[in-house]
Design a protein around this motif. Structure first.
Motif, PDB file in Angstrom:
ATOM      1  N   LYS A  32      29.806  41.825  50.012  1.00  0.00           N
ATOM      2  CA  LYS A  32      31.137  42.343  49.684  1.00  0.00           C
ATOM      3  C   LYS A  32      32.058  41.228  49.204  1.00  0.00           C
ATOM      4  CE  LYS A  32      31.283  46.400  52.720  1.00  0.00           C
ATOM      5  NZ  LYS A  32      31.962  47.022  53.890  1.00  0.00           N
ATOM      6  N   MET A  33      32.010  40.092  49.935  1.00  0.00           N
ATOM      7  CA  MET A  33      32.846  38.962  49.537  1.00  0.00           C
ATOM      8  C   MET A  33      32.443  38.449  48.157  1.00  0.00           C
ATOM      9  SD  MET A  33      35.217  38.375  51.699  1.00  0.00           S
ATOM     10  CE  MET A  33      35.712  36.739  51.162  1.00  0.00           C
ATOM     11  N   SER A  34      31.132  38.421  47.932  1.00  0.00           N
ATOM     12  CA  SER A  34      30.644  37.967  46.628  1.00  0.00           C
ATOM     13  C   SER A  34      31.125  38.897  45.520  1.00  0.00           C
ATOM     14  CB  SER A  34      29.117  37.907  46.638  1.00  0.00           C
ATOM     15  OG  SER A  34      28.633  37.549  45.362  1.00  0.00           O
ATOM     16  N   LEU A  35      31.007  40.231  45.772  1.00  0.00           N
ATOM     17  CA  LEU A  35      31.491  41.191  44.776  1.00  0.00           C
ATOM     18  C   LEU A  35      32.998  41.090  44.597  1.00  0.00           C
ATOM     19  CD1 LEU A  35      29.366  44.358  45.648  1.00  0.00           C
ATOM     20  CD2 LEU A  35      29.203  42.929  43.600  1.00  0.00           C
ATOM     21  N   TYR A  36      33.721  40.895  45.723  1.00  0.00           N
ATOM     22  CA  TYR A  36      35.175  40.772  45.646  1.00  0.00           C
ATOM     23  C   TYR A  36      35.571  39.580  44.775  1.00  0.00           C
ATOM     24  CZ  TYR A  36      40.020  39.957  46.987  1.00  0.00           C
ATOM     25  OH  TYR A  36      41.369  39.737  46.962  1.00  0.00           O
ATOM     26  N   HIS A  37      34.919  38.441  45.036  1.00  0.00           N
ATOM     27  CA  HIS A  37      35.227  37.253  44.245  1.00  0.00           C
ATOM     28  C   HIS A  37      34.827  37.461  42.786  1.00  0.00           C
ATOM     29  CE1 HIS A  37      36.764  34.661  47.353  1.00  0.00           C
ATOM     30  NE2 HIS A  37      35.713  34.917  48.135  1.00  0.00           N
TER      31      HIS A  37
ATOM     32  N   GLY B 119      45.449  42.288  36.018  1.00  0.00           N
ATOM     33  CA  GLY B 119      44.093  42.702  35.705  1.00  0.00           C
ATOM     34  C   GLY B 119      43.477  43.424  36.886  1.00  0.00           C
ATOM     35  N   GLU B 120      42.687  44.459  36.632  1.00  0.00           N
ATOM     36  CA  GLU B 120      42.092  45.240  37.727  1.00  0.00           C
ATOM     37  C   GLU B 120      40.662  45.627  37.378  1.00  0.00           C
ATOM     38  OE1 GLU B 120      42.837  49.403  40.230  1.00  0.00           O
ATOM     39  OE2 GLU B 120      44.414  48.571  38.935  1.00  0.00           O
TER      40      GLU B 120
ATOM     41  N   LYS C 146      42.578  43.440  42.113  1.00  0.00           N
ATOM     42  CA  LYS C 146      43.585  43.028  41.154  1.00  0.00           C
ATOM     43  C   LYS C 146      43.785  41.517  41.172  1.00  0.00           C
ATOM     44  CE  LYS C 146      46.190  47.358  41.528  1.00  0.00           C
ATOM     45  NZ  LYS C 146      47.509  47.983  41.827  1.00  0.00           N
ATOM     46  N   ASN C 147      44.244  41.027  40.022  1.00  0.00           N
ATOM     47  CA  ASN C 147      44.637  39.628  39.914  1.00  0.00           C
ATOM     48  C   ASN C 147      45.856  39.575  38.982  1.00  0.00           C
ATOM     49  OD1 ASN C 147      44.703  36.850  40.134  1.00  0.00           O
ATOM     50  ND2 ASN C 147      42.473  36.640  39.912  1.00  0.00           N
ATOM     51  N   ILE C 148      46.822  38.776  39.344  1.00  0.00           N
ATOM     52  CA  ILE C 148      48.082  38.747  38.611  1.00  0.00           C
ATOM     53  C   ILE C 148      48.342  37.336  38.084  1.00  0.00           C
ATOM     54  CG2 ILE C 148      50.569  39.145  38.732  1.00  0.00           C
ATOM     55  CD1 ILE C 148      50.056  41.028  41.087  1.00  0.00           C
ATOM     56  N   LEU C 149      48.765  37.264  36.820  1.00  0.00           N
ATOM     57  CA  LEU C 149      49.208  35.981  36.271  1.00  0.00           C
ATOM     58  C   LEU C 149      50.348  36.240  35.294  1.00  0.00           C
ATOM     59  CD1 LEU C 149      48.024  35.790  33.134  1.00  0.00           C
ATOM     60  CD2 LEU C 149      45.915  35.228  34.308  1.00  0.00           C
TER      61      LEU C 149
ATOM     62  N   TYR D 159      34.756  40.414  41.215  1.00  0.00           N
ATOM     63  CA  TYR D 159      35.753  41.311  40.626  1.00  0.00           C
ATOM     64  C   TYR D 159      37.090  40.591  40.445  1.00  0.00           C
ATOM     65  CZ  TYR D 159      32.455  45.050  41.758  1.00  0.00           C
ATOM     66  OH  TYR D 159      31.352  45.846  41.843  1.00  0.00           O
ATOM     67  N   LYS D 160      37.416  39.717  41.426  1.00  0.00           N
ATOM     68  CA  LYS D 160      38.671  38.965  41.358  1.00  0.00           C
ATOM     69  C   LYS D 160      38.671  38.054  40.119  1.00  0.00           C
ATOM     70  CE  LYS D 160      42.544  37.787  43.632  1.00  0.00           C
ATOM     71  NZ  LYS D 160      43.586  38.737  44.036  1.00  0.00           N
ATOM     72  N   THR D 161      37.513  37.419  39.893  1.00  0.00           N
ATOM     73  CA  THR D 161      37.393  36.544  38.727  1.00  0.00           C
ATOM     74  C   THR D 161      37.475  37.359  37.434  1.00  0.00           C
ATOM     75  OG1 THR D 161      36.031  34.984  39.969  1.00  0.00           O
ATOM     76  CG2 THR D 161      35.944  34.837  37.563  1.00  0.00           C
ATOM     77  N   GLN D 162      36.755  38.493  37.433  1.00  0.00           N
ATOM     78  CA  GLN D 162      36.819  39.366  36.249  1.00  0.00           C
ATOM     79  C   GLN D 162      38.241  39.857  36.017  1.00  0.00           C
ATOM     80  OE1 GLN D 162      33.930  42.428  37.072  1.00  0.00           O
ATOM     81  NE2 GLN D 162      32.216  41.212  36.269  1.00  0.00           N
ATOM     82  N   ALA D 163      38.927  40.216  37.102  1.00  0.00           N
ATOM     83  CA  ALA D 163      40.313  40.701  36.975  1.00  0.00           C
ATOM     84  C   ALA D 163      41.226  39.615  36.419  1.00  0.00           C
ATOM     85  CB  ALA D 163      40.831  41.181  38.335  1.00  0.00           C
TER      86      ALA D 163
END
Length: 427
Positions: free
Chosen positions: A35-40, A111-112, A117-120, A42-46
């Motif tokens: 899950k953490m790997s997928l989260y990271h 990005g989501e 999500k990730n915000i910049l 997805y976070k990177t992709q986002a």
């Protein structure tokens, strides 16, 4: 031994339980790690989706023309914030928001991917842009615009007031006013007109007078007087004391090899004709000029090739079927265009009043006279744009805005507008 019966089973159960707990712990650890790997992931992709979205919005802003940037600025000034439609990128999406504070425009990008999500933020700095004064009105004046009758195709604007005094003017365009401006019109006209058009508020616009060159030195005593069947060809630049063409006589200007400049103290066209043979420029500097009925200059030629600078103090009258295919510059005098007089080209004036009457017209050109009162009476017409101190249209006068005929390349002064954004950095 009988007392130890069943101990093996107990030990087996204990070991099995420990192994099961250990296995479940490892499984949970593996699931959590996944899950953490997928989260990271997805976070990177986002993050990259947010970055791509910000750069896409930045690129769109950089490609905007002045009108689009003005509209964007208006929205930002109203609310300091503008939402952009979602951008779909691969398996994710980017949500963009524009925020403006002072002279800084921030692109907030979210990005989501699969709920992660990730915000910049991408920063764009607003810069002062200097460019030629923009002309996008059929009529603009620093003072009053009086519409008695007539027709205007295009927008009109003023720094002070727009007055529709009487009659039934036909205005097919919007009205632009500053805070100092107001519309004074009969209720029935205003209600009828506002159905399809609008009154908009804006900043003051200031059009500068053109920079008129000094009359060039001319010490010539040469006279050229032609009439009857005489024909003359001029192939080099010359100075004349008197230049007179009479009785349907033609003067040919051979500008096939070079530009021709004529400096004339007294220029009289009495049913005379100036004809260009080439595509280079003809420039005429005239101290005093009289253009009689039926006279033509560069008839049906390219008006961009011919410039006439008039320095006289007496009113210049073009009112007897004269045809000028030229740009006319007036330094001091009034201009009267009447009868069937016609100018195909621009009229630039720092002088007195301009009068268009009868069936006269200025076609394919701009009337640029920001310090001058301009009056349309009769059926006087202008196709291009009109810039004046005041503009008064009565009778059957007509003004049609056409950007194809508006040349502001020689207009003095520059306009400064905060409508240009430059890319900067990520925050």
């Amino acid at each position: 031994m009988r007392n130890r019966k069943g101990s093996t089973i107990v030990m087996t159960l204990i070991v099995f339980t420990v192994l099961m707990i250990f296995g479940i712990s490892i499984l949970n650890l593996m699931v959590n790690e996944n899950k953490m790997s997928l989260y990271h992931q997805y976070k990177t992709q986002a993050y990259y989706i947010a970055r791509a979205g910000a750069e896409a919005v930045e690129a769109a802003i950089l490609e905007m023309d002045e009108e689009e940037l003005e509209k964007l600025n208006e929205k930002l000034e109203d609310n300091n914030k503008v939402d952009v439609e979602e951008i779909l990128i691969g398996e994710g999406k980017a949500k963009e928001e524009l925020i403006k504070e002072d002279n800084v425009l921030t692109i907030k990008s979210i990005g989501e991917v699969k709920g992660v999500k990730n915000i910049l933020s991408k920063i764009m700095k607003e810069e002062l842009r200097k460019g030629k004064t923009k002309i996008d009105y059929a009529i603009f004046s620093s003072g009053d615009i009086k519409l008695g009758n007539g027709t205007i195709e295009g927008n009109i604007g003023t720094n002070h007031s727009v007055i529709v005094a009487n009659g039934n003017p036909n205005l097919n365009g919007d009205i632009y006013l500053t805070e100092k401006g107001n519309l004074s019109a009969p209720d029935w006209w205003e209600k009828s007109w506002v159905k399809t058009h609008y009154i908009k508020s804006g900043k003051e616009i200031h059009y500068e007078s053109i920079k008129f060159p000094s009359f060039p030195i001319n010490n010539s005593n040469i006279d050229l007087i032609q009439g009857g069947s005489n024909q003359t060809t001029i192939s080099t630049s010359k100075d004349y004391n008197k230049f007179e063409v009479n009785a349907n006589t033609k003067i040919y200007i051979d500008n096939t090899k070079e530009d021709i400049i004529l400096k004339i103290k007294q220029f009289n066209l009495n049913n005379g004709h100036i004809i260009l043979l080439g595509n280079n420029k003809l420039t005429i500097y005239v101290e005093n000029m009289v253009i009689g009925s039926g006279s033509t200059i560069n008839y049906e030629g390219n008006q961009k090739n011919t410039n006439v600078f008039y320095y006289g103090a007496s009113r210049l009258i073009i009112s007897g079927n004269q045809k000028l295919f030229a740009n006319l510059y007036i330094n001091n005098s009034e201009l009267e265009l009447g009868g069937s007089g016609s100018i195909v080209g621009n009229v630039y004036s720092n002088g007195g009043n301009i009068f268009l009457s009868g069936n006269s017209d200025i076609t394919k050109g701009l009337i640029y006279a920001p310090k001058t009162d301009i009056n349309f009476t009769g059926s006087g017409k202008a196709y291009g744009a009109v810039i004046g101190k005041t503009v008064n249209i009565s009778g059957g006068g007509k003004v049609v805005y056409d950007p194809n005929y508006v040349d502001n390349s020689i207009i003095g002064g520059e306009s400064t507008e905060k409508i240009l954004f430059k890319p900067s950095h990520y925050k």
